[in-house]
Every structure is written in structure tokens, then in C-alpha cells.
Write an enzyme that holds these catalytic residues in place. Structure first.
Site, short mmCIF file in Angstrom:
data_model
loop_
_atom_site.label_atom_id
_atom_site.label_comp_id
_atom_site.label_asym_id
_atom_site.label_seq_id
_atom_site.Cartn_x
_atom_site.Cartn_y
_atom_site.Cartn_z
N GLU A 47 -22.77 15.03 -21.48
CA GLU A 47 -22.95 16.16 -22.39
C GLU A 47 -23.23 15.60 -23.79
O GLU A 47 -22.66 14.56 -24.17
CB GLU A 47 -21.65 16.99 -22.41
CG GLU A 47 -21.58 18.09 -23.44
CD GLU A 47 -20.15 18.60 -23.64
OE1 GLU A 47 -19.20 17.79 -23.59
OE2 GLU A 47 -20.00 19.82 -23.84
N ASN A 111 -25.39 24.41 -25.89
CA ASN A 111 -24.99 23.08 -25.42
C ASN A 111 -25.68 22.93 -24.07
O ASN A 111 -25.29 23.58 -23.10
CB ASN A 111 -23.45 23.05 -25.29
CG ASN A 111 -22.92 21.66 -24.99
OD1 ASN A 111 -23.67 20.80 -24.51
ND2 ASN A 111 -21.65 21.44 -25.28
N LYS A 128 -24.58 25.61 -21.26
CA LYS A 128 -23.14 25.68 -21.01
C LYS A 128 -22.62 27.11 -21.12
O LYS A 128 -22.94 27.83 -22.07
CB LYS A 128 -22.42 24.78 -22.02
CG LYS A 128 -20.92 24.61 -21.78
CD LYS A 128 -20.40 23.58 -22.79
CE LYS A 128 -18.93 23.29 -22.60
NZ LYS A 128 -18.46 22.25 -23.58
N GLU A 147 -16.38 24.05 -30.89
CA GLU A 147 -17.62 24.33 -30.14
C GLU A 147 -18.05 25.78 -30.30
O GLU A 147 -19.24 26.09 -30.29
CB GLU A 147 -17.43 24.01 -28.66
CG GLU A 147 -17.47 22.51 -28.35
CD GLU A 147 -17.65 22.22 -26.87
OE1 GLU A 147 -16.71 21.68 -26.28
OE2 GLU A 147 -18.69 22.56 -26.31
N CYS A 173 -18.99 20.06 -19.03
CA CYS A 173 -17.67 19.83 -19.57
C CYS A 173 -16.65 20.90 -19.18
O CYS A 173 -16.20 20.93 -18.05
CB CYS A 173 -17.75 19.65 -21.07
SG CYS A 173 -16.40 18.61 -21.63
N ASN A 198 -17.43 15.54 -22.63
CA ASN A 198 -16.79 14.88 -23.76
C ASN A 198 -15.38 15.45 -23.81
O ASN A 198 -15.22 16.63 -24.18
CB ASN A 198 -17.47 15.21 -25.10
CG ASN A 198 -18.82 14.56 -25.28
OD1 ASN A 198 -18.94 13.61 -26.05
ND2 ASN A 198 -19.83 15.05 -24.61
#
Ligand code: ING
Length: 316
Positions: A47, A111, A128, A147, A173, A198
Site C-alpha cells: 500500500e 488510497n 480502499k 487516513e 490494509c 502499512n
């Protein structure tokens, strides 16, 4: 006739806040060459593989971080990576921060994972879905996980693509922690699911989970693989990145749930395995034959019975 595919986990070590895109692309190309030495046909990068994990800082005006985003993929910075992969005939999945205008010209920040074929053409993109962390500044944390300040959830959910002689899905993730992620792709026949992550080793909302970071990481992917009869490649950006210790332990997992390859460092490393996509039928066609054994009409009934459920805990 087995459908063999040699897959690789292209794990990255830390990327510094001011590390140039050119330097990161050099590192990614070095991983491509290492993968080529292992006869890898599909290499999975983490990612946000082009930049440091910038949501660990909160900047009031999110556009200050637009230099971490890409409007085009490939673009001037990443074209050398695409060229090298095409020359080596290696397909890849690349995580990056995407700035995407919609039809009305409104910019959206995702993302994103792009899946690229061995001839360099893009097969598809995943944005994402589960955006973790927080949207505002939370000074009580030693580092942020903002995020939700920088990204919005992808509009398309979890899709699969016919690629690499199989059915391939992607997730990013936090998506891997939600059982629905795997089942939605499993219901579409996913035989191989690619996941980049991550993951800080320190979880401020509940530090008792810190010691379980590695266990939870493999738990969710191994169970997702087993319960949907799919191979999974889970790839980290790990190591101590800008002072934040992040989980590595990238893996390649079989439909049995067994780990068949695992990174042993917290840096740039390629681990690979030759998988047989036909092996997924051993689980999809028997124990997890959805058509024969799955009972979706019961699920609504259970939800209706449990209408006294407690309210969820506060947002992390
Ligand atoms: N990172 C983390 C993840 O889901 C997190 C967020 C960290 C959740 C630690 C729980 C514990 O792995 C991303 N980028 O989603």
C-alpha cells in the site's frame, strides 16, 4: 492441467518523508530484478508504495500533501517502473495515493491499488474501502493515523478481474481485517487476492493489541484465504519509518490457510512461490462449495433476532 503462476511479495522497508519518487522507483525496480531472478510473473508491492506513510502527520490543509498524490498512473515519476516491468515481463500491483477527478471535475482522493499485466497494460484499479484511523487532529497520539483526513472510501467496493490465467482480487490494509472483504471477492470466485499494508506496531486506542500485531495480521489473511479457498499475497511496507515501527512479515498464503512463504527482514525483500490456481478447487469445490453448503437466507434471520445489540465502541 495445473494453472501454475509464480507470485512474489515485493516488501518495502521504510520510505523517508523527503525520499524522492525517483529514488523509490529505483528501489521498486531493484525488487523487480530480484523477482525476475526468482522467475516471478506477478510481483505485489505494498500500500502507498511510492511514498512514506504520510497519514502519520496531520496537516490542516490536506492539499499540502498533494505532492504525494498522482493524477496519472503511470506518470513521469513512475514510467521507468512500468517500462522495467514490461521489459522483464513481470505483472505487478502497486499501491499509490490517487487524485481522481470525477465526471464533474470534482477531485477525489483515494488510497489505490493498480494491477498491471505482464505487457505493461493496466488491468484494473481498486480503491480502499475501509479507511481506518481518524479525520481530525488527535494530539494525544505520538503519531497520527489520519487516513480519514486524506482519503475517501472507494466507490466501487471489492471487484475481481480475469488476469494471470485466474480470477484476481485486491484489498488494502485495513480492508484485510474485515471478513466481508474476502467473502465479497470469494462470492465472485477470487482465486488470488493481493493485499498491501502499512501497519504501525503501536496501536494508540488500545496498546494491549501491540503485541498481537503480527498474530492479527496473519490471522485475518490466513482465515480469509481458507474460508474462501483463495491464495493471498500480503505485502508490507515495514521497518522503522520516520520513527514509527511498522509491521513487516509479508506472506504468501495457500487456500488451506498455510503460509508458504514469508519475508524474514523488515526491509526491501522479495519472497516468492509457485502456486497452482487449480488447487483452489480443493476448497471451493468441496468444503466451501457456496452453492451447496452456504446458507445466506439464515443470515438476515440472525440479524433480526439480535436487535438488542450494544452500540459500537467510540471511533478509534
Ligand atoms: N493501517 C492499519 C491496519 O489496518 C491499524 C490501521 C493499525 C489498525 C493498527 C489496527 C491496528 O493495518 C492501515 N493503513 O489501514
Amino acid at each position: 492441467m495445473p494453472r501454475h503462476l509464480i507470485v512474489g511479495a515485493g516488501q518495502l522497508g521504510p520510505i523517508a518523508r523527503d525520499e524522492s519518487k525517483a529514488r523509490v522507483v529505483e528501489r521498486l525496480i531493484a525488487l523487480l530484478h530480484d523477482a525476475s531472478d526468482q522467475a516471478v510473473e506477478l510481483l505485489v508491492f505494498p500500500e502507498l508504495a511510492l511514498t512514506t506513510f504520510f497519514p502519520r502527520w496531520y496537516v490542516g490543509d490536506a492539499t499540502e500533501f498533494d505532492h504525494y498524490f498522482h493524477r496519472e498512473m503511470p506518470d513521469g515519476d513512475t514510467q521507468p517502473l512500468f517500462d522495467a516491468a514490461k521489459e522483464l515481463r513481470i505483472g505487478f500491483a502497486l499501491g499509490f495515493a490517487e487524485l481522481a477527478p470525477d465526471d464533474g471535475g470534482t477531485l477525489h482522493r483515494y488510497n489505490t491499488y493498480t494491477l498491471v499485466d505482464r505487457d505493461g497494460t493496466e488491468i484494473g484499479r481498486f480503491r480502499k474501502v475501509h479507511i481506518p484511523g481518524h479525520a481530525g487532529h488527535e494530539p494525544w497520539r505520538q503519531f497520527q493515523h489520519a487516513e480519514r483526513h486524506y482519503f475517501e472510501p472507494g466507490p466501487d467496493g471489492f471487484e475481481v478481474w480475469k488476469a494471470f490465467d485466474g480470477i484476481v482480487g485486491m484489498a488494502l490494509c485495513n480492508d484485510r481485517r474485515w471478513s466481508e472483504t474476502y467473502r465479497v471477492m470469494g462470492l465472485q470466485g477470487a482465486e488470488l487476492i493481493l493485499i498491501g499494508y502499512n501497519t504501525p506496531l503501536h496501536y494508540y486506542p488500545d496498546p494491549t493489541q501491540n503485541a498481537l500485531a503480527g498474530f492479527h495480521n496473519h490471522l485475518v489473511m490466513q482465515s480469509g484465504a481458507y474460508q474462501n479457498g483463495s491464495f493471498i499475497v500480503g505485502v508490507a511496507k515495514g521497518g522503522i519509518e520516520e520513527g514509527v515501527d511498522s509491521l513487516a512479515q509479508s506472506v504468501i498464503i495457500a487456500p488451506s490457510g498455510q503460509i508458504i512463504a514469508q519475508a524474514i527482514t523488515t526491509g526491501d525483500e522479495v519472497v516468492s512461490a509457485r502456486i497452482d490456481l487449480d488447487f483452489t478447487a480443493t476448497y471451493k469445490g468441496m468444503l466451501f462449495d457456496f452453492e451447496r453448503y452456504r446458507m445466506p437466507h439464515y443470515y438476515g434471520r440472525i440479524a433480526a433476532v439480535r436487535d438488542d445489540a450494544q452500540p459500537p465502541p467510540r471511533e478509534i
